[in-house]
Design an enzyme around this catalytic site. Sequence first.
Site, mmCIF file in Angstrom:
data_model
loop_
_atom_site.group_PDB
_atom_site.id
_atom_site.type_symbol
_atom_site.label_atom_id
_atom_site.label_comp_id
_atom_site.label_asym_id
_atom_site.label_seq_id
_atom_site.Cartn_x
_atom_site.Cartn_y
_atom_site.Cartn_z
ATOM 1 N N ASP A 165 22.872 39.271 9.250
ATOM 2 C CA ASP A 165 22.018 40.315 8.689
ATOM 3 C C ASP A 165 20.553 40.084 9.039
ATOM 4 O O ASP A 165 19.707 40.936 8.768
ATOM 5 C CB ASP A 165 22.201 40.378 7.172
ATOM 6 N N ASP A 215 31.272 45.354 10.223
ATOM 7 C CA ASP A 215 30.885 44.904 8.891
ATOM 8 C C ASP A 215 31.618 45.689 7.817
ATOM 9 O O ASP A 215 32.221 45.118 6.901
ATOM 10 C CB ASP A 215 29.373 45.052 8.736
#
Length: 517
Positions: free
Chosen positions: A422, A345
Amino acid sequence: MAVSVLSLLLLMWFGSQAHGQEAILHASNGSTVREYCLVYNSTWSNISDRLSAAVAYPLLNLTSSQLCVRGQQGSLEGQAVVVMRGGCDFGQKALVAQDLGASVLLIASIKNMMTPTVNNSVFSKMKIPVALVRHRDILDALQVFPRGMEVRLYAPPVPPFDASIIVMLMIAVFTVTMGGFWSGAAEKLKQAPGPESDAAEGRSDGSELSLYSPLKVLLFVAMMCVMLVLMYFFYRWLVYVIIVIFCLASASALYNCLDSLMTALGCSTLSVSCRERSVSVRSLLLAAVCITLSVIWGVYRNDDRWIWILQDLLGVAFCLNFLKTISLSNFKICVILLSLLLVYDVFFVFITPFLTPNGESIMVQVALGPGAGGKGDSNVVEVPGDQTSSYEKLPVVMRIPQFSALAQNLCMMQFSILGYGDIIIPGLLVAYCHRFDVWMGNSRRIYFISCAVAYAVGLVLTFAVMLLSKMGQPALLYLVPCTLLTSAVLACVRKEFRHFWSGSGTYQRETLDAPVE
């Protein structure tokens, strides 16, 4: 393949709004009111931030002219005049309108509306507000007000906090909590003696997948990296592959969710016999509904006014089914997976801008679509005009409209969005904690509840940092430490870390090897 870009960042929504150039054209005739999108340059067009303080001007339609030269026009004293875009630059139009006495210049655009710019020599001579308006909006206003209208220009400020963040927080926490609960409930059902356990194990053999090897985790993350890079370079073609896969996967996921919910509520399957075969009417109806919803989304996926509701519904079902289907065998695998995805990420959000030729983050480009966002001048706004080919967007985010972005929503719907990754990635740890509670016989579900609360705290922290810094944040940067540390500390305090680290296999083997007293 649809899972390959799941670990999306929590995308910023301040980029074009904090210094936004959108305004509102308020048209009325005393009894009827219409409002339309405007795009202006705030550095040389002074527009009121409140409707009550805005000055009303009668609107004169000169869309048959481009107003590049003075020509045959008479005095425009005290009027707002609308002309067609093209023929000359914005500055030339503004100076001609100003010389004729116009108080406001509106430029009707068929093409995409960009923030108007002029050179410094013209800028110093301009005294009147200049803004772009869609040509189709002018045509609509002329139909609504055939006998004339008064217009006011105002640009309401965008507040730093929008209620859509609260809605997004509730959706994310609900999905993670329910997904973890479903995973633990399925594990408990498998351990229960009797025919229900046999049926649950039979279903899980073909529909559930467990990540128990570090090598599998490495391959999984490597596939995500490769797919994200391929999406960056071949977005135009691969986006349709992702859309088709999402339609199929979300329809299947919604069916599994609704079928399990109806089974838990004790609803009958309404089976009927046909040629010595039993057919479930309930299953057929559910399949028809789920396929229909998925097809509706596929057909109307670019209609931002309402399709976000259906996309979020399908997205919640997709995440819930993923958390039920994919399981992590022990805490060691959780640590490896979440740590690698955190690095993934951060790398694709913060490091790739130094590697790409245009200085854009690969993650942002893939998530928003080509040319939809990035690192460029935040004072430049582009709004679709009458004739524009909208690009496809990846359906891997939850979207909630920003309730307070009044001017921006008139121009183009603004959304607060959160990537499925997420939700799913920390949710896998929450689901593991619930299964561990089942293995250990924790009736209070202490690991599950603690990890779910840690996820909520991490998401609140993400939103807080985003609001304070006015920059988009990779949510896993906050979610991974919060959930991992909370689970590890709790296991240490309860002196169960060895079992927690090794998972069900070690615990069950020690239970079987223990002497019977």
